[in-house]
Write an enzyme that holds these catalytic residues in place. Structure first.
Site, PDB file in Angstrom:
ATOM      1  N   ARG A 120       0.815  -1.247   0.000  1.00 15.94           N
ATOM      2  CA  ARG A 120       0.000   0.000   0.000  1.00 15.94           C
ATOM      3  C   ARG A 120       0.834   1.275   0.000  1.00 15.94           C
ATOM      4  NH1 ARG A 120      -2.861  -2.960   3.947  1.00 15.94           N
ATOM      5  NH2 ARG A 120      -4.608  -4.068   3.006  1.00 15.94           N
ATOM      6  N   LYS A 142       2.918  11.219 -11.591  1.00 15.79           N
ATOM      7  CA  LYS A 142       2.133  10.295 -12.410  1.00 15.79           C
ATOM      8  C   LYS A 142       2.943   9.021 -12.566  1.00 15.79           C
ATOM      9  CE  LYS A 142      -0.825  13.197 -15.300  1.00 15.79           C
ATOM     10  NZ  LYS A 142      -1.118  13.623 -16.691  1.00 15.79           N
ATOM     11  N   GLU A 184       9.587  18.150 -24.949  1.00 18.87           N
ATOM     12  CA  GLU A 184       8.843  18.511 -23.725  1.00 18.87           C
ATOM     13  C   GLU A 184       9.342  19.857 -23.179  1.00 18.87           C
ATOM     14  OE1 GLU A 184       6.219  16.850 -22.912  1.00 18.87           O
ATOM     15  OE2 GLU A 184       6.486  14.754 -23.492  1.00 18.87           O
ATOM     16  N   LYS A 226       6.808  22.843 -14.502  1.00 19.27           N
ATOM     17  CA  LYS A 226       6.032  21.642 -14.149  1.00 19.27           C
ATOM     18  C   LYS A 226       5.625  21.686 -12.682  1.00 19.27           C
ATOM     19  CE  LYS A 226       4.859  17.076 -14.734  1.00 19.27           C
ATOM     20  NZ  LYS A 226       4.977  15.840 -15.479  1.00 19.27           N
ATOM     21  N   GLU A 236      -4.887  16.704 -11.995  1.00 21.33           N
ATOM     22  CA  GLU A 236      -5.340  17.034 -13.352  1.00 21.33           C
ATOM     23  C   GLU A 236      -6.852  17.201 -13.457  1.00 21.33           C
ATOM     24  OE1 GLU A 236      -2.974  15.267 -16.546  1.00 21.33           O
ATOM     25  OE2 GLU A 236      -4.770  15.236 -17.781  1.00 21.33           O
ATOM     26  N   ARG A 240      -3.468  21.270 -15.166  1.00 24.86           N
ATOM     27  CA  ARG A 240      -2.426  20.287 -15.477  1.00 24.86           C
ATOM     28  C   ARG A 240      -2.590  19.708 -16.882  1.00 24.86           C
ATOM     29  NH1 ARG A 240       0.438  15.719 -11.602  1.00 24.86           N
ATOM     30  NH2 ARG A 240       1.791  14.899 -13.236  1.00 24.86           N
ATOM     31  N   ASN A 244      -0.477  18.480 -21.601  1.00 28.97           N
ATOM     32  CA  ASN A 244      -0.721  17.498 -22.657  1.00 28.97           C
ATOM     33  C   ASN A 244      -0.756  18.126 -24.047  1.00 28.97           C
ATOM     34  OD1 ASN A 244      -0.992  15.444 -20.717  1.00 28.97           O
ATOM     35  ND2 ASN A 244      -3.116  16.036 -20.344  1.00 28.97           N
ATOM     36  N   HIS A 247      -0.112  16.095 -27.076  1.00 29.66           N
ATOM     37  CA  HIS A 247      -0.106  14.693 -26.661  1.00 29.66           C
ATOM     38  C   HIS A 247      -1.291  13.896 -27.198  1.00 29.66           C
ATOM     39  CE1 HIS A 247       3.117  16.044 -24.135  1.00 29.66           C
ATOM     40  NE2 HIS A 247       3.246  14.890 -23.527  1.00 29.66           N
ATOM     41  N   HIS A 251      -0.127  10.760 -28.901  1.00 31.02           N
ATOM     42  CA  HIS A 251      -0.436   9.387 -28.471  1.00 31.02           C
ATOM     43  C   HIS A 251      -1.022   8.577 -29.621  1.00 31.02           C
ATOM     44  CE1 HIS A 251      -0.563  10.590 -23.940  1.00 31.02           C
ATOM     45  NE2 HIS A 251       0.648  10.262 -24.340  1.00 31.02           N
ATOM     46  N   HIS A 264       8.254   8.833 -27.739  1.00 34.69           N
ATOM     47  CA  HIS A 264       7.170   9.672 -27.203  1.00 34.69           C
ATOM     48  C   HIS A 264       7.390  11.139 -27.575  1.00 34.69           C
ATOM     49  CE1 HIS A 264       4.162  11.110 -24.377  1.00 34.69           C
ATOM     50  NE2 HIS A 264       5.076  11.898 -23.818  1.00 34.69           N
TER      51      HIS A 264
HETATM   52  P1  NAD Z   1      13.116   5.581 -21.644  1.00 37.00           P
HETATM   53  O1  NAD Z   1      12.920   5.443 -20.205  1.00 37.00           O
HETATM   54  O2  NAD Z   1      12.739   4.428 -22.512  1.00 37.00           O
HETATM   55  O3  NAD Z   1      14.632   5.964 -21.923  1.00 37.00           O
HETATM   56  C1  NAD Z   1      15.062   6.119 -23.250  1.00 37.00           C
HETATM   57  C2  NAD Z   1      16.276   5.245 -23.570  1.00 37.00           C
HETATM   58  O4  NAD Z   1      17.437   5.863 -23.015  1.00 37.00           O
HETATM   59  C3  NAD Z   1      16.214   3.852 -22.987  1.00 37.00           C
HETATM   60  O5  NAD Z   1      16.816   2.952 -23.882  1.00 37.00           O
HETATM   61  C4  NAD Z   1      17.046   3.976 -21.723  1.00 37.00           C
HETATM   62  O6  NAD Z   1      17.580   2.771 -21.275  1.00 37.00           O
HETATM   63  C5  NAD Z   1      18.133   4.911 -22.202  1.00 37.00           C
HETATM   64  N1  NAD Z   1      18.793   5.707 -21.183  1.00 37.00           N
HETATM   65  C6  NAD Z   1      18.269   6.236 -20.058  1.00 37.00           C
HETATM   66  N2  NAD Z   1      19.162   7.040 -19.477  1.00 37.00           N
HETATM   67  C7  NAD Z   1      20.282   6.992 -20.229  1.00 37.00           C
HETATM   68  C8  NAD Z   1      21.539   7.630 -20.151  1.00 37.00           C
HETATM   69  N3  NAD Z   1      21.806   8.538 -19.196  1.00 37.00           N
HETATM   70  N4  NAD Z   1      22.469   7.344 -21.089  1.00 37.00           N
HETATM   71  C9  NAD Z   1      22.172   6.477 -22.104  1.00 37.00           C
HETATM   72  N5  NAD Z   1      20.996   5.875 -22.249  1.00 37.00           N
HETATM   73  C10 NAD Z   1      20.064   6.133 -21.322  1.00 37.00           C
HETATM   74  O7  NAD Z   1      12.327   6.852 -22.233  1.00 37.00           O
HETATM   75  P2  NAD Z   1      12.032   8.304 -21.670  1.00 37.00           P
HETATM   76  O8  NAD Z   1      11.910   9.146 -22.864  1.00 37.00           O
HETATM   77  O9  NAD Z   1      12.949   8.685 -20.596  1.00 37.00           O
HETATM   78  O10 NAD Z   1      10.598   8.117 -21.018  1.00 37.00           O
HETATM   79  C11 NAD Z   1       9.494   7.722 -21.791  1.00 37.00           C
HETATM   80  C12 NAD Z   1       8.476   7.124 -20.855  1.00 37.00           C
HETATM   81  O11 NAD Z   1       8.068   8.128 -19.917  1.00 37.00           O
HETATM   82  C13 NAD Z   1       7.217   6.660 -21.556  1.00 37.00           C
HETATM   83  O12 NAD Z   1       6.845   5.418 -21.018  1.00 37.00           O
HETATM   84  C14 NAD Z   1       6.192   7.721 -21.216  1.00 37.00           C
HETATM   85  O13 NAD Z   1       4.880   7.203 -21.171  1.00 37.00           O
HETATM   86  C15 NAD Z   1       6.650   8.144 -19.851  1.00 37.00           C
HETATM   87  N6  NAD Z   1       6.249   9.510 -19.460  1.00 37.00           N
HETATM   88  C16 NAD Z   1       5.715   9.676 -18.246  1.00 37.00           C
HETATM   89  C17 NAD Z   1       5.356  10.928 -17.803  1.00 37.00           C
HETATM   90  C18 NAD Z   1       4.833  11.125 -16.419  1.00 37.00           C
HETATM   91  O14 NAD Z   1       4.380  12.224 -16.097  1.00 37.00           O
HETATM   92  N7  NAD Z   1       4.918  10.121 -15.570  1.00 37.00           N
HETATM   93  C19 NAD Z   1       5.565  12.037 -18.634  1.00 37.00           C
HETATM   94  C20 NAD Z   1       6.130  11.836 -19.887  1.00 37.00           C
HETATM   95  C21 NAD Z   1       6.476  10.554 -20.300  1.00 37.00           C
HETATM   96  N1  GLY Z   2       3.299  14.605 -18.449  1.00 41.18           N
HETATM   97  C1  GLY Z   2       2.070  15.235 -18.130  1.00 41.18           C
HETATM   98  C2  GLY Z   2       1.814  15.368 -16.681  1.00 41.18           C
HETATM   99  O1  GLY Z   2       2.636  15.033 -15.877  1.00 41.18           O
HETATM  100  O2  GLY Z   2       0.753  15.778 -16.295  1.00 41.18           O
END
Ligand code: NAD
Ligand code: GLY
Length: 363
Positions: A120, A142, A184, A226, A236, A240, A244, A247, A251, A264
């Site tokens: 939890r 998130k 972003e 942010k 949201e 917030r 998007n 997005h 998406h 992304h």
């Molecule tokens: P990712 O986590 O897949 O990382 C991208 C690539 O870079 C991967 O292959 C990873 O292993 C590699 N990597 C990471 N750090 C590295 C470094 N310092 N040096 C070399 N390689 C490295 O992708 P991302 O773009 O970081 O994140 C995308 C994800 O985030 C998606 O799943 C998306 O849905 C999510 N997201 C979430 C939110 C949120 O608010 N929670 C917001 C935007 C995106």
């Molecule tokens: N990435 C959008 C949010 O965090 O609300």
């Protein structure tokens, strides 16, 4: 090092931004270092940064347990989440055992959801290592995994206790991933920070060249934007949703092209161009404003032309988005560069026109 704060009452937390922070376990609250601490990462990030993080933690007396997962969006899944739970349970991790996410948004979202749900809720720390995760996903709470029928469909709002953004980790990031993060960063300029947008137009080349001062400024300013939005609307219910911008279209591109084909940030980039063109078609902004969106994204080496999926397919994909309410899509539109707003009042024919000619990038 600079420290910002996400102000959420008793759930407030700091975001530390600077160089060489990965190893500085001193940035983690003392009370979290008393017993076992779990570091979750992937097999790309582990060889680069895991040992430094573990040695910093061990030097502070923590008993470390690393979990190294396979790399990739495909692993932001129920199966991987269960694998994390198996490890936590078999190693008798308790309700006070903190989970550290060391990696990009995939690791952050997955670890955050594991932390929100294991017994939890256990303490959660973010050490984001991609630009996208430093400026977006690590801040704001998130967390989610994907479902075969939709991205980020199973999740929770769960804030970390601290975010540690080490600029040095960006040096090993592939250029395509850096550009995806820049999408972003640029988004904040268009939705609410015209001054930052001006700065980005002057300094985008310095960011691509990984100039430390420019990068730190862009990450700080993005995180400040942010943090302000999240502090005002954590769950949201209103403002917030501005985050998007691009997005809803993005998406649809990600899903329509098959997850993984477009990053992304790349899909969001083309999505922001579509959202800007839609804003123009509805009479809110002019051609020159659309061109500004196209130009800065192109300079950041991001795609500005969306794939031709066909209007019907786009509409179908956008219908699955979390931004749909009562069958109507909530769009984030531009009033002017630096000011966005939310609207579900739109002319269906105008939308159809944007979706039918997605490759047209100029107004
Ligand atoms: P990712 O986590 O897949 O990382 C991208 C690539 O870079 C991967 O292959 C990873 O292993 C590699 N990597 C990471 N750090 C590295 C470094 N310092 N040096 C070399 N390689 C490295 O992708 P991302 O773009 O970081 O994140 C995308 C994800 O985030 C998606 O799943 C998306 O849905 C999510 N997201 C979430 C939110 C949120 O608010 N929670 C917001 C935007 C995106
Ligand atoms: N990435 C959008 C949010 O965090 O609300």
């Amino acid at each position: 090092m600079n420290t910002l704060s996400v102000n959420l009452g008793e759930r407030s937390y700091p975001i530390h931004i600077g160089s060489g922070l990965c190893t500085q376990a001193a940035l983690i609250p003392e009370k979290l270092l008393k017993g076992k601490i779990v570091v979750i990462t992937n097999d790309t990030v582990a060889p680069l940064y895991l040992e430094s993080v573990l040695s910093g933690l061990r030097a502070r007396g923590a008993e470390c347990m690393p979990i190294v997962l396979p790399d990739g969006e495909a692993y932001k899944s129920w199966e991987t989440l269960n694998r994390i739970f198996d490890e936590l349970l078999s190693h008798r991790c308790e309700r006070k055992t903190p989970l550290i996410a060391l990696g990009g948004g995939v690791i952050g979202d997955l670890t955050g959801f594991a932390a929100a749900t294991y017994q939890r809720g256990v303490p959660f720390i973010q050490i984001p290592t991609t630009l996208l995760s430093q400026v977006d996903s690590a801040v704001g709470g998130k967390t989610a995994i994907n479902h075969p029928l939709g991205k980020n469909m199973i999740g929770a709002f769960y804030q970390p206790q601290v975010v540690i953004a080490d600029m040095d980790t960006l040096r090993t990031l592939p250029p395509r991933e850096l550009a995806a993060g820049l999408a972003e960063v640029i988004k904040y300029g268009f939705i609410r920070d015209a001054e930052f947008l001006d700065w980005l137009e002057k300094n985008i080349d310095r960011l691509i060249a990984l100039e430390p001062e420019a990068l730190a400024f862009a990450v700080e300013r993005s995180c400040q934007n942010k943090a302000d939005v999240v502090a005002g609307d954590e769950r949201e219910t209103g403002e917030r949703a501005l985050l998007n911008f691009g997005h809803t279209f993005g998406h649809a591109i990600e899903a329509g092209m098959g997850y993984g084909a477009w990053l992304h940030g790349e899909a969001v980039s083309a999505g922001m161009v579509m959202a800007a063109r839609f804003s123009e078609k509805l009479g809110y902004i002019g051609k020159a404003d659309v061109q500004r969106v196209v130009d800065i994204l192109a300079r950041a080496k991001l795609p500005v032309a969306a794939p031709e999926l066909g209007a019907a397919r786009y509409l179908d994909l956008m219908g699955h988005d979390k931004k749909v309410e009562g069958g109507r899509i909530n769009f984030i539109l531009l009033k002017k560069p630096g000011a966005a707003f939310i609207s579900n009042q739109y002319d269906a024919a105008a939308l159809q026109a944007i979706l039918s000619t997605p490759k047209q990038t100029h107004a």
